[in-house]
Design a protein around this motif. Sequence first.
Motif, PDB file in Angstrom:
ATOM      1  N   VAL A  25      -0.640  -6.663  -4.093  1.00  0.00           N
ATOM      2  CA  VAL A  25      -1.235  -5.496  -3.421  1.00  0.00           C
ATOM      3  C   VAL A  25      -0.781  -4.214  -4.124  1.00  0.00           C
ATOM      4  O   VAL A  25      -1.577  -3.317  -4.410  1.00  0.00           O
ATOM      5  CB  VAL A  25      -0.829  -5.450  -1.932  1.00  0.00           C
ATOM      6  N   THR A  72      -3.417  -1.861  -6.199  1.00  0.00           N
ATOM      7  CA  THR A  72      -3.658  -0.552  -5.585  1.00  0.00           C
ATOM      8  C   THR A  72      -3.253   0.583  -6.522  1.00  0.00           C
ATOM      9  O   THR A  72      -3.958   1.585  -6.633  1.00  0.00           O
ATOM     10  CB  THR A  72      -2.909  -0.430  -4.246  1.00  0.00           C
ATOM     11  N   ALA A  85      -7.567  -2.651  -3.955  1.00  0.00           N
ATOM     12  CA  ALA A  85      -6.519  -2.990  -2.995  1.00  0.00           C
ATOM     13  C   ALA A  85      -6.891  -4.246  -2.209  1.00  0.00           C
ATOM     14  O   ALA A  85      -6.049  -5.095  -1.929  1.00  0.00           O
ATOM     15  CB  ALA A  85      -6.275  -1.823  -2.043  1.00  0.00           C
ATOM     16  N   ALA A  95       2.459   1.783  -3.303  1.00  0.00           N
ATOM     17  CA  ALA A  95       1.456   2.139  -4.301  1.00  0.00           C
ATOM     18  C   ALA A  95       1.106   3.623  -4.205  1.00  0.00           C
ATOM     19  O   ALA A  95       1.015   4.328  -5.216  1.00  0.00           O
ATOM     20  CB  ALA A  95       0.201   1.284  -4.121  1.00  0.00           C
ATOM     21  N   LEU A 105       0.831  -1.206   0.000  1.00  0.00           N
ATOM     22  CA  LEU A 105       0.000   0.000   0.000  1.00  0.00           C
ATOM     23  C   LEU A 105       0.865   1.255   0.000  1.00  0.00           C
ATOM     24  O   LEU A 105       0.617   2.201  -0.752  1.00  0.00           O
ATOM     25  CB  LEU A 105      -0.933   0.006   1.212  1.00  0.00           C
TER      26      LEU A 105
END
Lengths: 259, 258
Positions: free
Chosen positions: A134, A138, A176, A79, A76
């Motif tokens: 992920v 994302t 996500a 991203a 995350l």
Amino acid sequence: MSGRLRRGAPALALALALLGAWELYADLSGLESAVLPAPHEVAAALWDSGGLLWRNFAVTAEEVALGLTLALAGGLGLAVLIHLSPLARRAIYPLAVGSQAVPIPVIGVLLVFWWGFGILPKLVVIALICFFPVLVTTVDGLGAVDPNQLKLLRTLDASRWQAFRLAELPAALPAALSGARIALTIGVIGAFIAEVATPTTGPYPGLGRQIMTDINFQTARAYAGTAILFAFALACFGGLGLAERRLTPWSTQPRGDTP
Amino acid sequence: MRIELERPPSRPAILPGRPAVELERAGRVFAGERAPVVALEELTLSVAAGELLALVGPSGAGKTTLLELICGLQQPDSGRIRSAPAALMPQHDLLLPWMDASENAALALRIAGIPRTEARRRAGALFGALGLEGFQRARPRELSGGMRQRVAFLRTLLSGKPVLCLDEPFGALDAITRAEMQEWLAGALTAEPRTVILVTHDVEEAILLADRVAVLSPRPGRLVAELEIAIPRPRRRTERELQELREQVLELLRAGAR
């Protein structure tokens, strides 16, 4: 409850059919049980070595939980960085893609050299394997927000940060979470790879290493350990499905059924 | 309807005596695939404070571009534009699906730094005036098209900006809902006067609502004519005078297309 049972029935029927076929094949093919144990032998091993397998499973489950936390945070975080900074995108994305081609045993030894025989090298391996889905989902999710929505926020004098928080971030959440589901599922095999690639000291090395030890001398127990990993992956996947419904109640995206 | 609006003190109110919006030979050109596309050409137009100007014109006449210029989302390539702070109500409601109706309406308040609960309460208190009472917590997809437009309108109104740019606000609605919404908007603006620029395809809608109708030509968008609509309010769409004006505007549109 009956509804859930009905939904689970096809998978259950298929699993039973496969188990039956396996049982038959193990009996009729003449293969030794050291090569292919029959399901009833696996079940017996599961019963007899339950304590040993359970303790090893606890080690593996901890690795998966912490490794995935690391993977989610890393995926995350990267991203968001890639989304907000074109420079970061050009710098990070190619390396992230390349990182997925690195054979884990190559770096396993190095990780142990750095961080010893404890849990940390394993977490790094799991995170390395799992952060990627992920990251990709994302980044795509953040980029897929309707540009007109951003325009509208600008007419309401939203700052870059407000536009990110009010529009881009929630828009990216379903994607996500899909990435997180993939990460969860491969997290279990990731833990296996991590345990095999980085040696451990301690009484319970984790289910993956236990399986690798058992596969030569206690084949039925190796299969029993595998069955536990199988169930664990299923449980993780289902658990996140529930979390998704809570976190993104607005989403109309088709979801996989909770298994 | 009575809607109290807090205007941030940094925003200049409409200066008396000066038009709220002024365009002076404004032009806008986009890079096309082969040749540059002229969206607007030498457009001179002014809108008085409190006036409702309807812009009619065929698709591709640069109407949306014009609104975005006024709202500061684009800059003109030539000429000058001056406008009091303007809020845009886009063609599609663009409600955020992860927020409920009151949060969507309160978006500008949130952005201005008012805490979520308070912003929501203030916006929610106005729902009754828009016939939305009880739908504060509904998600956008649970609302009908007309209700979504009203939430979007409230969001525009709550921006506290003196100029409202409405881009075909009722274009996506069915005929009956559209007629209802037109009457509703007419009433709302009588109670709560604003400077409004209304872009529409619908000539009848323009005449029904506007103080003045500006007719644009197809690309490149130029001003073909301006008509004062002096019919007293409330107006009925069946009035003969309105029908005559409608024919007149349609004729101008046809002439502009030639």
